[in-house]
Design a protein around this motif. Structure first.
Motif, PDB file in Angstrom:
ATOM      1  N   VAL A  25       0.882  -1.118   0.186  1.00 11.95           N
ATOM      2  CA  VAL A  25       0.317   0.161   0.157  1.00 11.95           C
ATOM      3  C   VAL A  25       0.835   1.437  -0.195  1.00 11.95           C
ATOM      4  CG1 VAL A  25      -1.964  -1.504   1.052  1.00 11.95           C
ATOM      5  CG2 VAL A  25       0.125  -0.186   2.947  1.00 11.95           C
ATOM      6  N   PRO A  26       0.190   2.243  -0.437  1.00 13.66           N
ATOM      7  CA  PRO A  26       0.913   3.748  -0.151  1.00 13.66           C
ATOM      8  C   PRO A  26       1.466   4.308   0.591  1.00 13.66           C
ATOM      9  CG  PRO A  26      -1.345   4.038  -0.971  1.00 13.66           C
ATOM     10  CD  PRO A  26      -0.995   2.759  -0.932  1.00 13.66           C
ATOM     11  N   SER A  27       2.923   4.647   1.786  1.00 13.74           N
ATOM     12  CA  SER A  27       3.226   4.763   3.151  1.00 13.74           C
ATOM     13  C   SER A  27       2.701   6.302   2.869  1.00 13.74           C
ATOM     14  CB  SER A  27       4.076   4.582   2.802  1.00 13.74           C
ATOM     15  OG  SER A  27       4.824   5.507   1.516  1.00 13.74           O
ATOM     16  N   ASP A  28       2.459   7.426   2.013  1.00 14.32           N
ATOM     17  CA  ASP A  28       1.787   8.172   2.998  1.00 14.32           C
ATOM     18  C   ASP A  28       0.708   8.812   1.710  1.00 14.32           C
ATOM     19  OD1 ASP A  28       2.672  10.823   3.176  1.00 14.32           O
ATOM     20  OD2 ASP A  28       4.377  11.433   2.159  1.00 14.32           O
ATOM     21  N   SER A  29       0.121  10.123   1.320  1.00 11.40           N
ATOM     22  CA  SER A  29      -0.428  11.113   0.879  1.00 11.40           C
ATOM     23  C   SER A  29      -0.111  11.953   0.416  1.00 11.40           C
ATOM     24  CB  SER A  29      -2.113  10.745   0.658  1.00 11.40           C
ATOM     25  OG  SER A  29      -2.477  11.463   0.413  1.00 11.40           O
ATOM     26  N   ARG A  30       0.291  12.701  -0.188  1.00 10.63           N
ATOM     27  CA  ARG A  30       0.740  13.840  -0.808  1.00 10.63           C
ATOM     28  C   ARG A  30      -0.083  14.503  -0.643  1.00 10.63           C
ATOM     29  NH1 ARG A  30       3.420  15.683  -7.249  1.00 10.63           N
ATOM     30  NH2 ARG A  30       1.410  14.492  -7.161  1.00 10.63           N
ATOM     31  N   MET A  31      -1.552  14.580  -0.860  1.00  9.88           N
ATOM     32  CA  MET A  31      -2.424  16.176  -0.633  1.00  9.88           C
ATOM     33  C   MET A  31      -2.324  16.073   1.236  1.00  9.88           C
ATOM     34  SD  MET A  31      -6.834  15.216  -2.088  1.00  9.88           S
ATOM     35  CE  MET A  31      -6.512  13.773  -3.074  1.00  9.88           C
ATOM     36  N   LEU A  32      -2.210  14.515   2.263  1.00 10.77           N
ATOM     37  CA  LEU A  32      -2.496  15.082   2.991  1.00 10.77           C
ATOM     38  C   LEU A  32      -1.363  15.500   3.705  1.00 10.77           C
ATOM     39  CD1 LEU A  32      -4.181  14.639   5.609  1.00 10.77           C
ATOM     40  CD2 LEU A  32      -3.385  12.152   5.672  1.00 10.77           C
ATOM     41  N   THR A  33      -0.064  14.855   3.225  1.00  7.33           N
ATOM     42  CA  THR A  33       1.588  15.225   3.588  1.00  7.33           C
ATOM     43  C   THR A  33       1.699  17.024   3.285  1.00  7.33           C
ATOM     44  OG1 THR A  33       2.278  13.674   3.459  1.00  7.33           O
ATOM     45  CG2 THR A  33       3.719  15.217   3.563  1.00  7.33           C
ATOM     46  N   ASN A  34       1.176  17.805   2.392  1.00  6.86           N
ATOM     47  CA  ASN A  34       0.681  19.235   1.671  1.00  6.86           C
ATOM     48  C   ASN A  34       0.038  19.645   2.936  1.00  6.86           C
ATOM     49  OD1 ASN A  34       3.093  18.217  -0.338  1.00  6.86           O
ATOM     50  ND2 ASN A  34       1.328  18.792  -1.365  1.00  6.86           N
ATOM     51  N   TYR A  35      -0.916  18.503   2.801  1.00  5.79           N
ATOM     52  CA  TYR A  35      -1.898  19.638   4.060  1.00  5.79           C
ATOM     53  C   TYR A  35      -1.687  20.348   5.275  1.00  5.79           C
ATOM     54  CZ  TYR A  35      -7.141  20.931   5.514  1.00  5.79           C
ATOM     55  OH  TYR A  35      -7.910  20.990   6.845  1.00  5.79           O
ATOM     56  N   LEU A  36      -1.059  18.832   5.741  1.00  7.39           N
ATOM     57  CA  LEU A  36      -0.178  19.163   7.023  1.00  7.39           C
ATOM     58  C   LEU A  36       0.549  19.539   7.461  1.00  7.39           C
ATOM     59  CD1 LEU A  36      -0.698  15.081   8.396  1.00  7.39           C
ATOM     60  CD2 LEU A  36      -2.493  17.247   8.359  1.00  7.39           C
ATOM     61  N   ALA A  37       1.639  19.957   6.511  1.00 10.44           N
ATOM     62  CA  ALA A  37       2.232  20.428   6.529  1.00 10.44           C
ATOM     63  C   ALA A  37       2.209  22.269   5.965  1.00 10.44           C
ATOM     64  CB  ALA A  37       3.765  20.401   5.038  1.00 10.44           C
ATOM     65  N   ASP A  38       1.585  22.695   5.685  1.00 10.54           N
ATOM     66  CA  ASP A  38       0.709  23.723   5.277  1.00 10.54           C
ATOM     67  C   ASP A  38      -0.230  25.005   6.517  1.00 10.54           C
ATOM     68  OD1 ASP A  38       1.452  24.258   2.344  1.00 10.54           O
ATOM     69  OD2 ASP A  38      -0.830  23.788   1.840  1.00 10.54           O
ATOM     70  N   ILE A  39      -0.870  22.938   6.825  1.00 10.37           N
ATOM     71  CA  ILE A  39      -1.079  23.614   8.911  1.00 10.37           C
ATOM     72  C   ILE A  39       0.456  24.320   9.691  1.00 10.37           C
ATOM     73  CG2 ILE A  39      -2.098  23.618  10.822  1.00 10.37           C
ATOM     74  CD1 ILE A  39      -3.538  21.047   9.655  1.00 10.37           C
ATOM     75  N   SER A 117     -23.646  14.458   6.522  1.00 10.53           N
ATOM     76  CA  SER A 117     -23.524  15.396   5.917  1.00 10.53           C
ATOM     77  C   SER A 117     -21.580  15.158   5.720  1.00 10.53           C
ATOM     78  CB  SER A 117     -23.565  16.423   6.609  1.00 10.53           C
ATOM     79  OG  SER A 117     -22.601  16.855   7.438  1.00 10.53           O
ATOM     80  N   VAL A 118     -21.373  15.377   4.041  1.00  4.64           N
ATOM     81  CA  VAL A 118     -20.203  15.690   3.659  1.00  4.64           C
ATOM     82  C   VAL A 118     -20.016  16.595   4.265  1.00  4.64           C
ATOM     83  CG1 VAL A 118     -18.888  15.789   1.172  1.00  4.64           C
ATOM     84  CG2 VAL A 118     -20.723  14.624   1.397  1.00  4.64           C
ATOM     85  N   PRO A 119     -18.635  16.991   4.730  1.00  3.18           N
ATOM     86  CA  PRO A 119     -18.206  18.407   4.780  1.00  3.18           C
ATOM     87  C   PRO A 119     -17.718  18.798   3.907  1.00  3.18           C
ATOM     88  CG  PRO A 119     -16.329  16.027   5.858  1.00  3.18           C
ATOM     89  CD  PRO A 119     -18.179  15.731   4.939  1.00  3.18           C
ATOM     90  N   ALA A 120     -17.519  19.075   2.853  1.00  9.38           N
ATOM     91  CA  ALA A 120     -17.350  19.414   1.693  1.00  9.38           C
ATOM     92  C   ALA A 120     -16.333  20.174   1.820  1.00  9.38           C
ATOM     93  CB  ALA A 120     -18.656  20.784   0.508  1.00  9.38           C
ATOM     94  N   ARG A 121     -16.679  22.171   2.090  1.00  8.85           N
ATOM     95  CA  ARG A 121     -15.988  22.963   2.407  1.00  8.85           C
ATOM     96  C   ARG A 121     -14.106  22.384   2.844  1.00  8.85           C
ATOM     97  NH1 ARG A 121     -13.621  25.240   6.808  1.00  8.85           N
ATOM     98  NH2 ARG A 121     -15.319  24.678   8.179  1.00  8.85           N
ATOM     99  N   ALA A 122     -14.675  20.844   4.163  1.00  6.17           N
ATOM    100  CA  ALA A 122     -13.015  20.599   4.387  1.00  6.17           C
ATOM    101  C   ALA A 122     -12.671  19.924   3.108  1.00  6.17           C
ATOM    102  CB  ALA A 122     -13.468  19.827   5.494  1.00  6.17           C
ATOM    103  N   LEU A 123     -13.695  18.857   2.564  1.00  6.82           N
ATOM    104  CA  LEU A 123     -13.125  18.108   2.283  1.00  6.82           C
ATOM    105  C   LEU A 123     -12.357  18.739  -0.127  1.00  6.82           C
ATOM    106  CD1 LEU A 123     -14.747  15.397   1.991  1.00  6.82           C
ATOM    107  CD2 LEU A 123     -13.237  14.992   2.616  1.00  6.82           C
ATOM    108  N   ARG A 124     -13.151  19.848   0.284  1.00 10.99           N
ATOM    109  CA  ARG A 124     -12.095  20.757  -0.832  1.00 10.99           C
ATOM    110  C   ARG A 124     -11.212  21.995  -0.622  1.00 10.99           C
ATOM    111  NH1 ARG A 124     -16.737  22.719  -2.150  1.00 10.99           N
ATOM    112  NH2 ARG A 124     -16.559  24.836  -0.617  1.00 10.99           N
ATOM    113  N   ARG A 125     -11.280  22.235   0.591  1.00  7.76           N
ATOM    114  CA  ARG A 125      -9.537  22.436   0.663  1.00  7.76           C
ATOM    115  C   ARG A 125      -8.217  21.862   0.590  1.00  7.76           C
ATOM    116  NH1 ARG A 125     -11.583  25.681   5.369  1.00  7.76           N
ATOM    117  NH2 ARG A 125     -10.242  24.843   6.908  1.00  7.76           N
ATOM    118  N   LEU A 126      -8.899  20.261   1.316  1.00  5.61           N
ATOM    119  CA  LEU A 126      -7.816  19.221   0.993  1.00  5.61           C
ATOM    120  C   LEU A 126      -7.242  18.712  -0.021  1.00  5.61           C
ATOM    121  CD1 LEU A 126      -6.467  16.903   2.473  1.00  5.61           C
ATOM    122  CD2 LEU A 126      -8.197  15.981   1.255  1.00  5.61           C
TER     123      LEU A 126
END
Length: 190
Positions: A25-39, A117-126
């Protein structure tokens, strides 16, 4: 013998090895990694409110990614926080994380997301973070200190949520087919 030689010499030998391990399996998600780095970058810039807003979306994002319809609810977010924020730590660390968990649950109780519900705003930012570049390695590993008590509490919550999201991904989500499918689905959306 001939098959092994072909694998060693062939241009697609890497693919053959990969297919022979279906559990890989992948060990990393670039999308999630970038989100965390931005925080973390927002924290380094002492932009506490923006960092807290992004960090507080992490539990909703994690819960939604694990759901086939990308849905989240305050009850499921509380369970996620209970599992991943309150990880077993030393006594002082455990007390600190328990306090963070309590603050997060209080924030969720004041929200109006009792139903799924779908957290659309949070998913869009991710999703928008999938195209950002990873930060250069020149940043300090020390957590920035906030000047006031409220800022210090916000920083503490942010780092606790970042650590929880990393634990969740490394220990669960990277092997969860639903999470991986939803991350791929988000990456394909325009």
């Amino acid at each position: 013998m001939q098959d092994r030689d072909a694998q060693e010499r062939g241009p697609h030998s890497g693919n053959q090895v990969r297919h022979s391990h279906p559990g890989a399996v992948p060990s990393d998600s670039r999308m999630l990694t970038n989100y965390l780095a931005d925080i973390e970058q927002l924290l380094c810039e002492q932009r506490w409110d923006a960092a807290l807003r992004e960090a507080c979306d992490l539990p909703q994002i994690a819960v939604a990614l694990a759901d086939p319809q990308l849905r989240s609810s305050s009850e499921r977010v509380k369970r996620w926080c209970g599992k991943w924020v309150r990880a077993l730590k030393t006594d002082s660390e455990g007390k600190r994380l328990e306090r963070v968990h309590r603050v997060l649950c209080e924030r969720l109780d004041h929200g109006d997301e009792a139903c799924e519900s779908v957290p659309a705003r949070a998913l869009r930012r991710l999703r928008l973070h999938r195209l950002t570049r990873t930060l250069p390695g020149g940043f300090t590993s020390e957590h920035p200190a906030a000047a006031d008590a409220q800022g210090a509490g916000e920083v503490e919550i942010c780092y606790a949520l970042i650590a929880a999201a990393r634990r969740w991904y490394a220990n669960s989500a990277c092997r969860d087919a639903q999470v991986q499918a939803n991350l791929a689905r988000l990456a394909l959306l325009h």
